[in-house]
Design a protein around this motif. Structure first.
Motif, PDB file in Angstrom:
ATOM      1  N   THR A 197       1.150  -1.192   0.010  1.00  0.00           N
ATOM      2  CA  THR A 197      -0.041   0.358  -0.034  1.00  0.00           C
ATOM      3  C   THR A 197       1.048   1.096  -0.278  1.00  0.00           C
ATOM      4  O   THR A 197       1.979   0.952   0.698  1.00  0.00           O
ATOM      5  CB  THR A 197      -0.860   0.706   1.368  1.00  0.00           C
ATOM      6  OG1 THR A 197       0.043  -0.158   2.126  1.00  0.00           O
ATOM      7  CG2 THR A 197      -1.675  -0.861   1.413  1.00  0.00           C
ATOM      8  N   ASP A 199       0.045   5.481   1.104  1.00  0.00           N
ATOM      9  CA  ASP A 199      -0.754   5.984   1.716  1.00  0.00           C
ATOM     10  C   ASP A 199      -0.145   7.699   1.152  1.00  0.00           C
ATOM     11  O   ASP A 199       1.011   7.894   1.882  1.00  0.00           O
ATOM     12  CB  ASP A 199      -1.293   5.840   2.692  1.00  0.00           C
ATOM     13  CG  ASP A 199      -0.658   5.814   3.613  1.00  0.00           C
ATOM     14  OD1 ASP A 199      -0.206   6.681   4.387  1.00  0.00           O
ATOM     15  OD2 ASP A 199       0.290   4.958   4.223  1.00  0.00           O
ATOM     16  N   ALA A 200      -0.933   8.680   1.546  1.00  0.00           N
ATOM     17  CA  ALA A 200      -0.638  10.122   2.347  1.00  0.00           C
ATOM     18  C   ALA A 200      -1.822  10.942   2.062  1.00  0.00           C
ATOM     19  O   ALA A 200      -3.214  10.551   1.742  1.00  0.00           O
ATOM     20  CB  ALA A 200      -0.322  10.813   0.694  1.00  0.00           C
ATOM     21  N   ARG A 201      -1.149  11.845   2.347  1.00  0.00           N
ATOM     22  CA  ARG A 201      -3.038  12.581   3.551  1.00  0.00           C
ATOM     23  C   ARG A 201      -2.807  14.155   2.473  1.00  0.00           C
ATOM     24  O   ARG A 201      -1.957  14.800   1.866  1.00  0.00           O
ATOM     25  CB  ARG A 201      -1.932  12.878   4.505  1.00  0.00           C
ATOM     26  CG  ARG A 201      -2.108  12.891   5.768  1.00  0.00           C
ATOM     27  CD  ARG A 201      -3.102  13.169   7.023  1.00  0.00           C
ATOM     28  NE  ARG A 201      -4.362  13.866   7.314  1.00  0.00           N
ATOM     29  CZ  ARG A 201      -5.255  12.933   7.712  1.00  0.00           C
ATOM     30  NH1 ARG A 201      -4.803  11.026   7.664  1.00  0.00           N
ATOM     31  NH2 ARG A 201      -6.277  13.400   7.941  1.00  0.00           N
ATOM     32  N   ARG A 205      -7.613  15.259   4.508  1.00  0.00           N
ATOM     33  CA  ARG A 205      -7.771  13.217   4.227  1.00  0.00           C
ATOM     34  C   ARG A 205      -6.529  12.403   3.980  1.00  0.00           C
ATOM     35  O   ARG A 205      -5.655  13.037   2.842  1.00  0.00           O
ATOM     36  CB  ARG A 205      -8.582  13.007   2.743  1.00  0.00           C
ATOM     37  CG  ARG A 205     -10.291  14.376   3.946  1.00  0.00           C
ATOM     38  CD  ARG A 205     -11.245  13.907   2.455  1.00  0.00           C
ATOM     39  NE  ARG A 205     -12.352  14.575   3.192  1.00  0.00           N
ATOM     40  CZ  ARG A 205     -13.548  14.252   3.560  1.00  0.00           C
ATOM     41  NH1 ARG A 205     -13.429  12.613   3.667  1.00  0.00           N
ATOM     42  NH2 ARG A 205     -14.509  14.861   3.772  1.00  0.00           N
ATOM     43  N   ARG A 206      -6.947  11.448   3.931  1.00  0.00           N
ATOM     44  CA  ARG A 206      -6.126  10.409   4.822  1.00  0.00           C
ATOM     45  C   ARG A 206      -6.303   9.110   2.667  1.00  0.00           C
ATOM     46  O   ARG A 206      -7.474   8.772   2.742  1.00  0.00           O
ATOM     47  CB  ARG A 206      -5.573   9.212   5.295  1.00  0.00           C
ATOM     48  CG  ARG A 206      -5.018   7.939   5.123  1.00  0.00           C
ATOM     49  CD  ARG A 206      -4.649   7.346   6.590  1.00  0.00           C
ATOM     50  NE  ARG A 206      -3.930   6.115   6.579  1.00  0.00           N
ATOM     51  CZ  ARG A 206      -4.402   5.045   6.176  1.00  0.00           C
ATOM     52  NH1 ARG A 206      -5.544   4.588   5.309  1.00  0.00           N
ATOM     53  NH2 ARG A 206      -3.134   4.068   6.259  1.00  0.00           N
ATOM     54  N   TRP A 207      -5.646   9.017   1.911  1.00  0.00           N
ATOM     55  CA  TRP A 207      -5.633   8.464   0.894  1.00  0.00           C
ATOM     56  C   TRP A 207      -4.906   7.453   0.077  1.00  0.00           C
ATOM     57  O   TRP A 207      -3.748   7.339   1.179  1.00  0.00           O
ATOM     58  CB  TRP A 207      -5.450   9.349  -0.971  1.00  0.00           C
ATOM     59  CG  TRP A 207      -6.221  10.414  -1.318  1.00  0.00           C
ATOM     60  CD1 TRP A 207      -6.520  11.459   0.021  1.00  0.00           C
ATOM     61  CD2 TRP A 207      -7.116  10.077  -2.137  1.00  0.00           C
ATOM     62  NE1 TRP A 207      -7.775  12.196  -0.761  1.00  0.00           N
ATOM     63  CE2 TRP A 207      -8.300  11.725  -2.153  1.00  0.00           C
ATOM     64  CE3 TRP A 207      -6.906  10.425  -3.194  1.00  0.00           C
ATOM     65  CZ2 TRP A 207      -8.103  11.967  -2.800  1.00  0.00           C
ATOM     66  CZ3 TRP A 207      -7.826  10.800  -4.259  1.00  0.00           C
ATOM     67  CH2 TRP A 207      -8.820  11.425  -4.018  1.00  0.00           C
ATOM     68  N   GLU A 208      -5.438   6.220   0.118  1.00  0.00           N
ATOM     69  CA  GLU A 208      -4.443   5.067   0.521  1.00  0.00           C
ATOM     70  C   GLU A 208      -4.949   4.111  -0.969  1.00  0.00           C
ATOM     71  O   GLU A 208      -6.319   3.837  -1.585  1.00  0.00           O
ATOM     72  CB  GLU A 208      -4.549   3.454   1.145  1.00  0.00           C
ATOM     73  CG  GLU A 208      -3.764   2.609   1.804  1.00  0.00           C
ATOM     74  CD  GLU A 208      -4.368   1.877   2.586  1.00  0.00           C
ATOM     75  OE1 GLU A 208      -4.088   1.686   3.475  1.00  0.00           O
ATOM     76  OE2 GLU A 208      -6.034   1.122   2.181  1.00  0.00           O
ATOM     77  N   VAL A 221     -10.506   7.050  -0.014  1.00  0.00           N
ATOM     78  CA  VAL A 221     -10.214   8.364   0.506  1.00  0.00           C
ATOM     79  C   VAL A 221     -11.370   8.266   1.739  1.00  0.00           C
ATOM     80  O   VAL A 221     -12.242   7.738   2.501  1.00  0.00           O
ATOM     81  CB  VAL A 221     -11.242   9.469  -0.528  1.00  0.00           C
ATOM     82  CG1 VAL A 221     -11.025  10.541   0.146  1.00  0.00           C
ATOM     83  CG2 VAL A 221     -10.505   9.187  -1.831  1.00  0.00           C
ATOM     84  N   GLY A 223      -9.761   6.395   5.053  1.00  0.00           N
ATOM     85  CA  GLY A 223      -9.728   5.318   5.487  1.00  0.00           C
ATOM     86  C   GLY A 223     -11.060   4.620   6.042  1.00  0.00           C
ATOM     87  O   GLY A 223     -11.416   4.149   4.605  1.00  0.00           O
ATOM     88  N   PHE A 251      -3.137  13.347  -4.710  1.00  0.00           N
ATOM     89  CA  PHE A 251      -2.699  11.765  -4.517  1.00  0.00           C
ATOM     90  C   PHE A 251      -1.238  12.103  -5.135  1.00  0.00           C
ATOM     91  O   PHE A 251      -0.237  11.330  -4.896  1.00  0.00           O
ATOM     92  CB  PHE A 251      -3.404  11.418  -4.416  1.00  0.00           C
ATOM     93  CG  PHE A 251      -3.303   9.792  -4.249  1.00  0.00           C
ATOM     94  CD1 PHE A 251      -3.080   9.489  -2.962  1.00  0.00           C
ATOM     95  CD2 PHE A 251      -3.026   8.560  -4.695  1.00  0.00           C
ATOM     96  CE1 PHE A 251      -2.312   8.374  -2.101  1.00  0.00           C
ATOM     97  CE2 PHE A 251      -2.867   7.697  -4.239  1.00  0.00           C
ATOM     98  CZ  PHE A 251      -2.722   7.024  -3.030  1.00  0.00           C
ATOM     99  N   HIS A 258       7.427  11.389  -2.878  1.00  0.00           N
ATOM    100  CA  HIS A 258       7.177  10.072  -2.285  1.00  0.00           C
ATOM    101  C   HIS A 258       9.077  10.011  -3.803  1.00  0.00           C
ATOM    102  O   HIS A 258       9.920   9.037  -2.748  1.00  0.00           O
ATOM    103  CB  HIS A 258       6.341   9.392  -2.164  1.00  0.00           C
ATOM    104  CG  HIS A 258       7.041   7.483  -1.555  1.00  0.00           C
ATOM    105  ND1 HIS A 258       7.559   7.349  -0.304  1.00  0.00           N
ATOM    106  CD2 HIS A 258       6.797   6.542  -2.482  1.00  0.00           C
ATOM    107  CE1 HIS A 258       7.855   6.212  -0.124  1.00  0.00           C
ATOM    108  NE2 HIS A 258       6.925   5.421  -1.285  1.00  0.00           N
TER     109      HIS A 258
END
Length: 271
Positions: A197, A199-201, A205-208, A221, A223, A251, A258
């Motif tokens: 996975t 993920d980033a904010r 909001r947390r995106w995964e 989006v 959690g 995202f 990253h």
């Protein structure tokens, strides 16, 4: 003559002793091994036979009522009650046939037809006095529905097509899928496993993104209870897609940052 210890005379004691029958009380003249008569109560077999014949006829007739009621109600099983001057008849049907027919009157109830037990003959006779009224009540019920649909309009408005909305939704989801699969492919290249996975904010909001074998499994989006923009179960609703589609850009940018960090870390390695 001497009296016995209990105050009775000898004649009473003698009479008591002769009443004790060693064969268990079989009347005089009948041996202890004589068979018990097949029908010790005269008339029972005949009464049972008559009762069963009557119940069979009622079952057949009530079964016809059950089939008509099933057709009328539009189901394979159900129950209906009908009031008469003498009491209440309840017909339960299943599979288009009668399951039971019960008559209640004055606090007493008789299962005229039942798959579990047969009625007592006297109670059956008393209930059947009112059976004709039950059939008449069913007829009145049917008659009360005649013409009830005569004024019903069978024309309805045109059903709006969702095709343009679905087409637009699928076009956007396909673009998101292309971008997510591209990220999944790159993540798969640098990972030590074939799944994982990232993920980033984005805007709080947390995106995964979950990926497997170089392909996106889902993009979520918010959690575990959030919105799935990509999923194996189907596309998101149009409103959810509209609310979060702009966040996809953020995202992707977070993913690019990253990758840039990883590149910078490796660029400092010298051999």
């Amino acid at each position: 003559m001497d009296e016995g210890r209990d105050g009775s005379d000898g004649r009473d004691a003698n009479r008591a002793s002769t009443d004790r029958r060693p064969n268990g009380g079989v009347p005089e003249g009948a041996g202890a091994g004589d068979p018990v008569p097949d029908d010790p109560v005269p008339g029972v077999a005949a009464a049972v036979e008559d009762r069963d014949e009557v119940v069979a006829r009622v079952r057949e007739h009530a079964g016809r009522v059950a089939r008509e009621l099933a057709l009328l109600d539009g189901g394979d099983y159900g129950r209906a009650s009908f009031e008469t001057d003498r009491g209440t008849w309840t017909l339960k049907y299943e599979g288009g046939d009668v399951d039971y027919l019960r008559f209640e009157s004055g606090g007493d109830e008789t299962y005229v037809v039942s798959s579990k037990r047969q009625p007592e003959p006297a109670a059956l006779a008393a209930a059947l006095v009112d059976y004709g009224a039950f059939v008449a009540a069913f007829g009145e019920h049917v008659a009360s529905l005649e013409g009830v649909l005569d004024d019903v309009r069978a024309s309805f408005p045109e059903v709006a097509s969702t095709a343009p909305i679905v087409e637009a939704r699928d076009r956007i989801v396909d673009r998101i899928r292309t971008v997510a699969d591209a990220m999944a492919d790159q993540l798969n290249r640098v990972a030590e496993t074939n799944y994982g996975t990232f993920d980033a904010r984005v805007d709080g909001r947390r995106w995964e993104l979950k990926w497997e074998d170089g392909r996106a499994s889902y993009l979520r989006v918010g959690g575990s209870g959030g919105v799935y923009l990509l999923s194996q179960y189907g596309p998101p609703g149009p409103r959810d897609l509209r609310a979060h589609v702009d966040g996809v850009r953020g995202f992707v940018e977070a993913y690019n940052d990253h990758v840039a960090e990883l590149s910078a870390e490796l660029s400092e390695v010298t051999l």
